[in-house]
Scaffold this active site. Structure first.
Site, PDB file in Angstrom:
ATOM      1  N   CYS A 140       0.837  -1.200   0.000  1.00 14.04           N
ATOM      2  CA  CYS A 140       0.000   0.000   0.000  1.00 14.04           C
ATOM      3  C   CYS A 140       0.869   1.246   0.000  1.00 14.04           C
ATOM      4  CB  CYS A 140      -0.921  -0.003   1.207  1.00 14.04           C
ATOM      5  SG  CYS A 140      -0.057  -0.118   2.775  1.00 14.04           S
TER       6      CYS A 140
ATOM      7  N   CYS B 154       2.069   2.593   3.536  1.00 14.22           N
ATOM      8  CA  CYS B 154       2.678   1.665   4.493  1.00 14.22           C
ATOM      9  C   CYS B 154       4.048   2.149   4.971  1.00 14.22           C
ATOM     10  CB  CYS B 154       2.819   0.272   3.879  1.00 14.22           C
ATOM     11  SG  CYS B 154       1.245  -0.497   3.462  1.00 14.22           S
TER      12      CYS B 154
ATOM     13  N   ASP C  76      44.264   7.975  -7.859  1.00 16.03           N
ATOM     14  CA  ASP C  76      45.575   7.462  -7.484  1.00 16.03           C
ATOM     15  C   ASP C  76      46.172   6.873  -8.757  1.00 16.03           C
ATOM     16  OD1 ASP C  76      47.677   6.600  -5.753  1.00 16.03           O
ATOM     17  OD2 ASP C  76      46.857   4.578  -5.871  1.00 16.03           O
TER      18      ASP C  76
ATOM     19  N   ASP D 209      42.490   2.334  -4.516  1.00 15.47           N
ATOM     20  CA  ASP D 209      42.326   0.881  -4.371  1.00 15.47           C
ATOM     21  C   ASP D 209      41.567   0.499  -3.103  1.00 15.47           C
ATOM     22  OD1 ASP D 209      44.162   1.244  -2.351  1.00 15.47           O
ATOM     23  OD2 ASP D 209      45.827   0.289  -3.396  1.00 15.47           O
TER      24      ASP D 209
ATOM     25  N   ASP E 179      44.609   3.759   0.333  1.00 16.57           N
ATOM     26  CA  ASP E 179      44.096   5.124   0.190  1.00 16.57           C
ATOM     27  C   ASP E 179      42.935   5.426   1.130  1.00 16.57           C
ATOM     28  OD1 ASP E 179      45.816   5.684  -2.069  1.00 16.57           O
ATOM     29  OD2 ASP E 179      44.518   4.377  -3.218  1.00 16.57           O
TER      30      ASP E 179
END
EC number: 7.2.2.12
Length: 721
Positions: A19, A22, A425, A618, A622
């Site tokens: 509904c 809801c 990077d 990565d 980092d």
């Protein structure tokens, strides 16, 4: 000073949320409980996430509140919550108006009383004129009243129950008041027509939501259902959750790999598309790591399990996607708040329209103004917005996951749309990170073999790709006893004692720090200088390759309107300049220590916060930079727990072109969300105006209301495709 107790987050599967109100009803009711910090409902999966203080409110109280609203409740069939035993809950209430199968919906069964009502209503309309104001009018009532009750019984019953609970201002209450009001002013056909239109529209809304829910769940069907467990010479099918670490499992051709593990026997081709979004098969053999969710295409594989299912890659991926809705975008939060206030405001406006004009306008027809007020009531339910906006965001997140892009919440989808600067990077992000030793240059009487041996042994404990390449070039085993006093110097290199000699291996900065004279190398590549007992021994030149799609990735970003692309690297100026020129970057900063990268990011951030910055790395080395960026993107999430934990967006492959794809998905999602907001609010504003001045009928209002909700829901489902 008293310390606040830690908050607990609980997930539950709620049935019957087809509904339109809801979501708001459950969230609002739970958040009014003392101790509940936040409640978030995902319409698309039926998942409820509640964050609460267990000292102020218990889990039982939360469950009872949900049950009191008339919904069924069970623990979610989650990839990470099924480790161990289940606690199913079955809170039921007779007569709840919606199906309770977490999206299961029987349209045919629900349509039967509605079709009967339509037939009766048609008969009543055909005989309305001949019977009007005649003794036979009672026959018209005898047909039209059953039509009203058949079409509206569910609505009337739910409205009555909700009023007794003090829950008003939902669509059932509004439609009940509107149609009873129409009956009171002798608009019988309109009362039945409004209820019929509303009920038919609601049924199709429920059907559409269920269908979109199934289509979104289909994106997440990578979850393996069974595992072939090898034990005592037999193979039996078991649930993946029951398999333990070091158990042996068998995976046959065509089956999904159920758990992460190491291949002990068999060679095969595997499809990784469930994890990466790319269907290019890869070859696996004994000794290789294989991940849950991959599909075995050819040979039979024997696998030693290395992780419980709850800790497997696919479990974490699925959990991340399913729970992404808890991190709501500002648009989603606004719509939720707007919906809570909008309906009561329109209800009171309706009362004003019904009561005030007859008092202050001479000759005003009270029935006419009541009718206008009823039109406003019909248009006052924000159904389309409440469902379509979260559904749109969830579709965007699910669609991205299908392509190997994991976005941790709708807030990050919104941030991606505003990205104007992308910072990369270098190593492993724009370049392959598969280093190879290309040259060994000796000084001060050292031989190439001697220099390579000392370097390989000194680097024997390092996991850095450069260290791996040096050991690969050395190609001999190294005993632990040959290396002592190993020390890693962050951003510089390493120091170790090898064969009773102090070996230093690293960059220019390390040798400057140690005050060791050395060559200044003007070469394109990574240079590892070596010094032995304070004497310069020469350098090893290591080359890295640029990824095949790196150039295209930068072009795509530029085409999408990204204004600045930058590379940060600890490598030399020469290497950085060479890579930046080949790829087509706008800028680069070289020779950075890890902590200096954070400073560079802070300088690039937009002070106003409007233009967003994304950092791509990565996800392991980092982490501080990813955390500081507006959007942290980790590459190579396949098999990397650290990447999945760290970033806001995880690219399951190592392809930088996925960054542009993630931004594209985010912008498409945003576009559809904005379309739905404009469509829904525009139609409602129009009918509020038309209704107030008496130019809209109840028929038109209800048709516009359910019609715009359907259109918004169908529009939202386009995102996942």
């Amino acid at each position: 000073m008293t310390q606040s107790s830690p908050l607990k987050t609980q997930q539950m599967q709620v049935g019957g949320m087809d509904c339109t109100s809801c979501k708001l009803k459950i969230e609002g009711s739970l958040e009014r409980l003392k101790g509940v910090a936040e409640a978030s409902v995902t319409v698309a999966t039926g998942r409820l996430t509640v964050t609460y203080d267990p000292k102020q409110v218990s889990e039982i109280t939360i469950q009872e509140r949900i049950a009191a609203l008339g919904y069924t409740l069970a623990e979610p069939k989650s990839s990470v919550t099924l480790n161990g035993h289940k606690h199913p809950h079955s809170h039921r209430e007779e007569g709840h108006s919606h199906s309770h199968g977490a999206g299961e919906f029987n349209l045919k069964q629900e349509l039967l009383p509605v079709l009967t009502a339509i037939a009766l209503f048609t008969i009543a309309i055909l005989f309305e004129q001949p019977l009007h104001n005649t003794p036979g009018q009672i026959a018209e009532f005898a047909v039209i009243i059953p039509a009203y009750l058949l079409s509206g019984w569910t609505v009337l019953k739910t409205a009555g129950r909700n009023i007794l609970r003090g829950q008003i201002f939902d669509e059932n209450f509004l439609m009940t008041i509107a149609t009873l009001g129409a009956l009171a002013i002798h608009q019988l056909p309109e009362a039945v027509a409004v209820m019929l239109f509303f009920r038919v529209g609601e049924l199709f809304q429920e059907y559409s939501v269920g269908r979109s829910r199934r289509s979104i769940k289909a994106l997440l069907e990578a979850r393996p259902d069974t595992a072939n467990l090898k034990r005592n010479g037999t193979v039996q099918q078991v649930s993946p959750e029951t398999v333990q670490v070091d158990d042996l499992i068998l995976v046959k051709p065509g089956e999904k790999v159920p758990l992460d593990g190491e291949i002990l026997g068999g060679t095969s081709q595997v499809d990784t598309s469930a994890l990466t979004g790319e269907s290019v098969p890869g070859t696996v053999k004994p000794g290789d790591t294989i991940l849950a969710g991959m599909i075995n295409q050819s040979g039979v594989l024997t696998i030693r399990v290395t992780k419980l299912f709850s800790e497997s890659s696919i479990a974490k991926v699925l959990d991340l996607v399913e729970n992404a809705s808890s991190k709501k975008a500002s648009t989603e939060k606004f719509i939720t708040q707007f919906a809570r206030y909008y309906t009561p405001v329109i209800v009171f406006l309706s009362l004003a329209v019904a009561l005030l004009p007859p008092l202050f306008i001479p000759g005003a027809d009270r029935a006419d103004w009541v009718y206008r007020a009823l039109v406003l009531l019909v248009i006052s339910c924000p159904c389309g917005l409440v469902i379509s906006i979260p559904l749109g965001y969830f579709g965007g997140i699910g669609g991205a996951a299908k392509h190997g892009i994991l976005i941790k919440g709708s807030t990050f989808l919104d941030s991606l749309t505003a990205v104007k600067t992308v910072v990369f990077d270098k190593t492993g992000t724009l370049t392959k990170g598969t280093f190879k030793v290309t040259q060994v240059v000796t000084k001060n009487g050292f031989s190439e073999s001697e220099l390579l041996t000392l370097a390989a042994k000194a680097e024997s404990h390092s996991t850095h790709p450069i260290a791996l390449s040096i050991r690969e070039a050395y190609a001999q085993s190294i005993a632990d006893s040959e290396v002592a006093d190993y020390e890693e110097i962050a951003g510089h290199g390493i120091r170790a004692v090898v064969q009773n000699q102090v070996v230093i291996a690293g960059n220019d900065r390390l040798l400057h720090r140690e005050k060791i004279d050395h060559d200044t190398c003007d070469v394109a590549g990574t240079v590892v200088h070596l010094a032995v007992d304070g004497r310069y021994g020469g350098y090893i030149l290591i080359a890295d390759e640029i990824k095949e799609d790196a150039v295209q990735a930068i072009r795509d970003l530029k085409r999408m309107g990204v204004e600045k692309t930058v590379m940060l690297t600890g490598d030399s100026e020469i290497v950085a300049q060479s890579v930046a020129q080949q790829i087509g970057l706008d800028a680069f900063v070289a020779e950075l220590l890890p902590e200096e990268k954070v400073d560079e990011i802070e300088q690039l951030l937009d002070p106003s916060g409007k233009a967003k910055l994304a950092f791509v790395g990565d996800g392991i080395n980092d982490a501080p930079v990813i955390a500081r960026a507006d959007v942290g993107i980790a590459m190579g999430g396949l098999g990397s727990d650290a990447a999945i934990e760290t970033a806001d967006v995880v690219l399951m492959t190592d392809a930088p072109s996925k960054v542009a794809e993630a931004i594209h998905v985010a912008r498409k999602t945003r576009q559809i969300v904005v379309q739905n907001i404009v469509l829904a609010l525009g139609i409602k504003a129009l009918f509020i105006a038309l209704g107030t001045i008496g130019l809209a009928t109840l028929w038109e209002a209800v048709f516009a209301d359910v019609g715009v909700a359907l259109l918004a829901i169908l529009n939202a489902t386009r995102i996942a495709k």
